[in-house]
Structure formats: C-alpha cells, structure tokens
Design a protein around this motif. Sequence first.
Motif, PDB file in Angstrom:
ATOM      1  N   SER A 122       0.652  -1.342   0.121  1.00 22.78           N
ATOM      2  CA  SER A 122      -0.031   0.146   0.066  1.00 22.78           C
ATOM      3  C   SER A 122       0.805   1.332   0.053  1.00 22.78           C
ATOM      4  N   VAL A 123       2.230   1.383   0.144  1.00 18.07           N
ATOM      5  CA  VAL A 123       3.158   2.331   0.264  1.00 18.07           C
ATOM      6  C   VAL A 123       4.260   2.047  -0.572  1.00 18.07           C
ATOM      7  N   GLU A 124       4.561   2.861  -1.403  1.00 14.60           N
ATOM      8  CA  GLU A 124       5.964   2.593  -2.129  1.00 14.60           C
ATOM      9  C   GLU A 124       7.125   3.302  -1.480  1.00 14.60           C
ATOM     10  N   ALA A 125       8.203   2.496  -1.634  1.00 16.09           N
ATOM     11  CA  ALA A 125       9.575   2.976  -1.119  1.00 16.09           C
ATOM     12  C   ALA A 125      10.205   3.994  -1.983  1.00 16.09           C
ATOM     13  N   SER A 126      10.872   4.868  -1.233  1.00 17.05           N
ATOM     14  CA  SER A 126      11.601   5.860  -1.822  1.00 17.05           C
ATOM     15  C   SER A 126      13.052   5.724  -1.155  1.00 17.05           C
ATOM     16  N   PRO A 127      14.165   5.973  -1.942  1.00 18.32           N
ATOM     17  CA  PRO A 127      15.748   6.056  -1.199  1.00 18.32           C
ATOM     18  C   PRO A 127      15.808   7.270  -0.344  1.00 18.32           C
ATOM     19  N   ARG A 128      16.496   6.681   0.858  1.00 21.97           N
ATOM     20  CA  ARG A 128      16.804   7.610   1.892  1.00 21.97           C
ATOM     21  C   ARG A 128      18.299   7.363   2.150  1.00 21.97           C
ATOM     22  N   LEU A 129      18.772   8.757   2.349  1.00 23.95           N
ATOM     23  CA  LEU A 129      20.423   8.702   2.848  1.00 23.95           C
ATOM     24  C   LEU A 129      20.520   8.306   4.327  1.00 23.95           C
ATOM     25  N   VAL A 130      21.462   7.524   4.642  1.00 25.85           N
ATOM     26  CA  VAL A 130      21.761   7.220   5.875  1.00 25.85           C
ATOM     27  C   VAL A 130      23.293   7.976   6.136  1.00 25.85           C
ATOM     28  N   ARG A 131      23.338   9.114   6.747  1.00 20.23           N
ATOM     29  CA  ARG A 131      24.740   9.648   6.893  1.00 20.23           C
ATOM     30  C   ARG A 131      25.669   9.016   7.731  1.00 20.23           C
ATOM     31  N   LEU A 132      26.685   8.774   7.423  1.00 23.23           N
ATOM     32  CA  LEU A 132      27.785   8.233   8.191  1.00 23.23           C
ATOM     33  C   LEU A 132      28.968   9.172   8.733  1.00 23.23           C
ATOM     34  N   LEU A 133      28.957   9.800   9.940  1.00 20.86           N
ATOM     35  CA  LEU A 133      29.769  10.497  10.454  1.00 20.86           C
ATOM     36  C   LEU A 133      31.001   9.916  10.947  1.00 20.86           C
ATOM     37  N   PRO A 134      32.107  10.491  10.909  1.00 21.43           N
ATOM     38  CA  PRO A 134      33.370  10.227  11.318  1.00 21.43           C
ATOM     39  C   PRO A 134      33.169   9.923  12.949  1.00 21.43           C
ATOM     40  N   ALA A 135      33.808   8.874  13.270  1.00 23.17           N
ATOM     41  CA  ALA A 135      33.802   8.632  14.717  1.00 23.17           C
ATOM     42  C   ALA A 135      35.044   9.006  15.537  1.00 23.17           C
ATOM     43  N   VAL A 136      35.091   8.688  16.766  1.00 22.63           N
ATOM     44  CA  VAL A 136      36.629   9.105  17.217  1.00 22.63           C
ATOM     45  C   VAL A 136      37.858   8.614  16.645  1.00 22.63           C
ATOM     46  N   ALA A 137      37.569   7.131  16.292  1.00 20.71           N
ATOM     47  CA  ALA A 137      38.690   6.575  15.616  1.00 20.71           C
ATOM     48  C   ALA A 137      38.754   6.799  13.975  1.00 20.71           C
ATOM     49  N   PHE A 138      38.152   7.614  13.429  1.00 18.20           N
ATOM     50  CA  PHE A 138      38.025   7.852  12.134  1.00 18.20           C
ATOM     51  C   PHE A 138      39.593   8.161  11.528  1.00 18.20           C
ATOM     52  N   PRO A 139      40.140   7.756  10.438  1.00 20.08           N
ATOM     53  CA  PRO A 139      41.281   7.708   9.879  1.00 20.08           C
ATOM     54  C   PRO A 139      41.368   8.828   9.011  1.00 20.08           C
ATOM     55  N   TYR A 140      41.491  10.213   9.742  1.00 20.89           N
ATOM     56  CA  TYR A 140      41.412  11.519   9.133  1.00 20.89           C
ATOM     57  C   TYR A 140      42.787  11.547   8.105  1.00 20.89           C
ATOM     58  N   PRO A 141      42.808  12.231   6.966  1.00 21.17           N
ATOM     59  CA  PRO A 141      43.840  12.338   6.318  1.00 21.17           C
ATOM     60  C   PRO A 141      45.160  13.069   7.297  1.00 21.17           C
ATOM     61  N   PRO A 142      46.461  13.002   6.914  1.00 21.97           N
ATOM     62  CA  PRO A 142      47.438  13.643   7.326  1.00 21.97           C
ATOM     63  C   PRO A 142      47.340  15.044   7.286  1.00 21.97           C
ATOM     64  N   ARG A 143      47.602  15.754   8.539  1.00 19.15           N
ATOM     65  CA  ARG A 143      47.481  17.058   8.782  1.00 19.15           C
ATOM     66  C   ARG A 143      46.209  17.594   8.886  1.00 19.15           C
ATOM     67  N   THR A 144      45.039  16.858   8.994  1.00 22.21           N
ATOM     68  CA  THR A 144      43.646  17.547   9.022  1.00 22.21           C
ATOM     69  C   THR A 144      43.507  18.098  10.516  1.00 22.21           C
ATOM     70  N   ARG A 145      42.866  19.403  10.518  1.00 23.35           N
ATOM     71  CA  ARG A 145      42.821  19.850  11.832  1.00 23.35           C
ATOM     72  C   ARG A 145      41.727  19.388  12.510  1.00 23.35           C
ATOM     73  N   THR A 146      41.690  18.766  13.641  1.00 27.60           N
ATOM     74  CA  THR A 146      40.832  18.316  14.653  1.00 27.60           C
ATOM     75  C   THR A 146      40.677  18.956  15.997  1.00 27.60           C
ATOM     76  N   VAL A 147      39.702  18.757  16.648  1.00 33.88           N
ATOM     77  CA  VAL A 147      39.613  19.139  18.005  1.00 33.88           C
ATOM     78  C   VAL A 147      38.771  17.918  18.659  1.00 33.88           C
ATOM     79  N   HIS A 148      39.188  17.692  19.945  1.00 35.35           N
ATOM     80  CA  HIS A 148      38.606  16.554  20.727  1.00 35.35           C
ATOM     81  C   HIS A 148      38.128  17.128  22.048  1.00 35.35           C
ATOM     82  N   GLY A 149      37.330  16.037  22.669  1.00 37.62           N
ATOM     83  CA  GLY A 149      36.828  16.325  24.053  1.00 37.62           C
ATOM     84  C   GLY A 149      35.839  15.394  24.395  1.00 37.62           C
TER      85      GLY A 149
END
Length: 243
Positions: A122-149
């Motif tokens: 009775s209902v048609e499905a449509s695509p939906r984004l599921v955003r994956l955000l960088p976690a604490v252990a995300f492998p950022y590229p070298p020299r990427t500026r980050t802050v933590h806490g």
Amino acid sequence: MSAFLPLARSTLYSPVWLVPFDDYARRVRAAGVEVRLERFDDAGGGWLQLDVRAVLTPSGSIAFPGLGRRAEPWVARPERHRACFAAAGYQPLYPADGQPFSADLVGVEFLVYPYDDTHPPSVEASPRLVRLLPAVAFPYPPRTRTVHGVVVDATTRAPVVNALVEARGRTSQDLTPWHERTLSDTRGAFRLALRWEGEKAAEHAVEETFRLEATERPGRTGSLVVHLPQDAERQHVIEIREQ
C-alpha cells in the motif's frame, strides 16, 4: 499500467531503500558497511534481530527484497522494523535530513506492509540517505585539523552517548557555508574535524574562533567556543543542559 508488475518484479520489491553516505567525503559509501535488521515484537515489547540479509544494489542502495511478502497479505498488519548500521571508523546519523536529532534513535525505523503477487504494497518506498559521520577513531588524512573532548551532562557529569557535535561557518573568500559534524561515543568522547577557516578578528589575524554545539535531543543542548591554534591540544568539555 501499474508500476507494480505481479510476477516480473514483485519479488524484487523492498519496503525501504537505504543509501549509506560518507558525510566527511560527501559520497555514497557501500564498502565495509554492515546492516542488521530488527522487528518490533508487540507482544514482548522489544526488538528482535532477524536473520534477513541486506542486498546491495548496483546504485549503492541497501534493500531487503521480499520483506513483507505474505501468503494472505489481507489478514496481516504492517510491522515495525529498523535497520541498524555499522562501519569501521563511522557512526550512523539516523534521523532523516530535516528531522530533529535525538541521541536515543538507534536505527532507521520503517513499516513493512504485507503484499503478494496480486496485492501490491500500500506504500511505495523511496531511497533515503543514511549519513555516516566520522567517529573518534576515524582515519582522517594527514594534517587534518581536529579538536577533541567529551560531552557530559551539566548536572550529573555523566557522559552523554551519541550526542551530535557540530560546527558551522562560511569561507572568508566566497562566503560558502560549511558544516562539520560527528557523534560522541560510549564514553561521551568526540573528535571533530575543522577543515575550514573560522572567524577572524581581522583579515590577517592568526587566531580563528569556532563555536561547537552539541545536541542530545530537542531542548537538551550545549555549546563551547574554541580558539585555534592555541586550543588545538586541549580536551574540551561540552556541557548538555535543558534549554
């Protein structure tokens, strides 16, 4: 002609089409993404894990073909399901774009409507984004500026798990909006990339100012001002309180 084709395509119907999206790289990400499907048990009042394997489509969507197919769909009721995502180095952001954030949402919830070859869903499905955000252990590229806490409750000092931590601004040259975000882990810890330029008191000033905002749910937020480069190595504490 109906878009629902009884034999040729009914077995390919999926009640949901989920597109894993790398929020940091701004592109669809299919590799290394695992999805667990659960159904809500009305009798027991809890979620049950299902032995249903997700299918990855050529377009990068995750689907569950055949889910909801019944021998007598007219006597069945729609059932609550949720899809829970996992990917190394990422944490999934479950609220859909434009919806209020809540840290206690732990999956993409949707209804599965019963159907068969002659009774389409009775209902048609449509695509939906599921955003994956960088976690604490995300492998950022070298020299990427980050802050933590850490994100904590302002009263109890307990860590706030799965809080959304964000920073926003505009580039100085063309005023293009930018938006960085992450989620706190089970200890309340976060690490946020700040790839773009912050606010400056003067054009050639060295100090940049960023405002970090953390949200547990609507009405439960906190904020913190960070000055770079002097605060780069400091562990920042964002206190969540009722607003």
